[in-house]
Scaffold this active site. Structure first.
Site, PDB file in Angstrom:
ATOM      1  CD  GLU A 133       0.776   5.191   2.227  1.00 24.90           C
ATOM      2  OE1 GLU A 133       0.046   4.193   2.432  1.00 24.90           O
ATOM      3  OE2 GLU A 133       2.024   5.129   2.187  1.00 24.90           O
ATOM      4  CG  ASN A 172       6.038   4.539   3.537  1.00 27.27           C
ATOM      5  OD1 ASN A 172       5.077   5.283   3.433  1.00 27.27           O
ATOM      6  ND2 ASN A 172       5.916   3.221   3.609  1.00 27.27           N
ATOM      7  CD  GLU A 173       2.593   2.741   5.956  1.00 21.62           C
ATOM      8  OE1 GLU A 173       2.869   1.522   5.839  1.00 21.62           O
ATOM      9  OE2 GLU A 173       1.499   3.224   5.615  1.00 21.62           O
TER      10      GLU A 173
END
Length: 503
Positions: A292, A172-173
């Site tokens: 997201e 994630n990110e």
């Protein structure tokens, strides 16, 4: 008075709607899990501690898929902490949100919740502080039928059948310096490729999402995607995109045009992916997982974190959404649908309490925020094939995006029923007459016009005391003249226009 026109023709098809576009997100953040979907002892709790009222609202919302367990949280998460007897699970420091994680809710509870909510799970693996082996261990625990240490451990924990999780995020990110285990594109790309290769050896049926940029404004945007995909293109099925829109500067005109930014973001990610495909001589078109997205009052986040010690499940990021915010969310959904040919997955962040369509009070009720309604109606009525529309619309000026159209639309033709649904946003401060030319779908009659109107009460919010202050209303369906239909879109509104074949 300014007017707008829209021509709809089934010959101009974009693609079929993937139900994974109506995804949501559950992270171990604030009260999303603890006090949101899971609250043992609550009057609505089932034997596993799952709140039945939140489950009912999740099903009403129309959520198709839920991403779990993060988010920033996953970059430091040890999945083993959340399985097995609850009394034996360790309490840990969560570095992402500076809280205590009790681990009383983990993978097994999430899968039970997903089954009750009737949603597909989307699982994220930790590529921040962990790597290939830990991702493979989690996949073996979740998906292997039995006869190995980890698959038999799952069976010992009560899940005799494999969970069969098909959709996995490779971290994630990790482009973000705020992320535990932040990496360069080169570092992440190699790790993601090796993890993807190993995971598909265990279960070739899984679909994998590589981390794209955390936002279009990141200094490494596009170069990050290009480098990551040079390593991972042949091993993954999606590249992720994340984007949030912050209303706190008071620039309502620009906020209402947020979908202009999302539209450009998707187009740029697709262009970058296609450039890499050309370089690598790949014919397969990669899709985007926009896993997201939302309106988020991000400028308030530091205030939630400052001056607080290590505590369990504090109230974090619990934004109260206005009627204007709901119109923006509806417009972002229009944008995702309009890119149905290249956006195959999307997840609104998050489901409960944390920047969420569903709010709860610990020990008390649950209610629908304003942004609940455009999501629920889109999930309900967006069926069939997305059609390309070229609206003719007046424009208005914004500080962030220049002159933008007052009208934004998408149309869907349901071949099975013969019906047509048009989603339309009026970003302007005046009512907008709209003329729809339906010559390509003759023999339709308007049957419903639902509108979430923000112009009359732009700062209106839904609260525990007033849970229905902002809800969609029924409006006149419009006048018909041959293959043309004339409707009026209220000022600052999100609208659903439904048409059915003549009997």
């Amino acid at each position: 008075m300014r007017t707008a026109r829209l021509t709809i023709d089934p010959a101009f098809a974009i693609g079929a709607v993937d139900r994974r576009l109506f995804g949501s997100f559950v992270e171990h953040l604030g009260r999303c899990v603890y006090g949101g979907i899971h609250e043992p002892g609550h009057p609505e709790a089932d034997p596993l501690g799952l709140r039945r009222d939140v489950l009912a609202l999740t099903r009403e919302l129309g959520v198709s898929m839920v991403r779990y367990p993060g988010g920033n949280f996953v970059s430091g998460y040890r999945w083993e902490d959340g399985v097995g007897p609850v009394d034996d699970r360790p309490r840990r420091l969560d570095l992402a949100w500076k809280t205590i994680e009790p681990n009383t809710f983990g993978l097994d509870e999430f899968m039970a919740w997903a089954a009750a909510a009737q949603v597909e799970p989307m699982m994220a693996v930790n590529l921040g502080t962990r790597g290939v082996q830990e991702a493979c261990d989690l996949l073996e625990y979740a998906n292997h039928p039995g006869g190995t240490r980890l698959s038999d451990l799952r069976r010992a924990h009560g899940a005799q059948q494999p969970y069969g999780i098909r959709l996995w995020c490779l971290g994630n990110e990790l482009d973000g310096p705020w992320q535990v285990g932040h990496k360069t594109a080169e570092e992440y790309g190699r790790l993601a490729a090796e993890t993807a290769r190993a995971m598909k050896l265990i279960d070739p049926s899984v679909s994998l999402v590589a981390c794209g940029s955390s936002g279009r404004g990141m200094p490494t945007f596009a170069s990050w995607e290009a480098t990551v995909l040079e390593h991972t293109y042949e091993h993954v099925d999606y590249i992720s995109a994340h984007s949030y829109y912050d209303p706190t500067d008071g620039d309502r005109a620009s906020l209402l045009a947020s979908a202009v930014d999302m539209d450009a973001f998707i187009s740029e990610v697709v262009a970058t992916a296609d450039h890499v495909a050309a370089r690598l001589r790949q014919t397969r078109k990669l899709k985007v997982s926009f896993d997201e997205w939302n309106v988020w009052y991000q400028s308030r986040v530091q205030g939630d974190l400052d001056g607080r010690g290590w505590v369990e499940a504090p109230a974090l990021l619990e934004d109260d959404y206005t009627a204007v915010d709901a119109v923006v969310v509806g417009d972002l959904l229009i944008t995702l649908l309009r890119h149905a040919d290249r956006v195959g997955v999307a997840a609104q962040a998050q489901l409960a309490n944390v920047i969420a369509p569903i709010r709860t009070r610990t020990g008390g009720p649950a209610w629908r925020q304003t942004i609940f309604h455009p999501f629920a109606l889109t999930a309900r009525y967006a069926r069939g094939t997305v059609l390309r529309t070229e609206p003719v619309s007046p424009t208005y000026p914004t500080k962030r995006y220049g002159d933008v159209p007052v009208l934004d639309t998408v149309a869907l033709h349901d071949e099975e029923s013969g019906g047509l649904t048009v989603f339309a946003v009026n970003r302007g401060t005046d009512d907008l007459p709209l003329d729809l030319d339906l010559r390509g779908l003759s023999g339709l009659r308007p049957v419903q016009h639902l509108s979430l109107v923000a112009g009359d009460d732009p700062e209106g919010v839904n609260t525990e005391a007033e849970p229905d202050r902002v809800t969609p209303r029924e409006l006149p369906t419009g006048t018909v003249d041959g293959d043309r239909c004339a409707v009026r879109l209220p000022a600052v509104s999100w609208n659903v226009l439904r048409f059915a074949p003549l009997a």
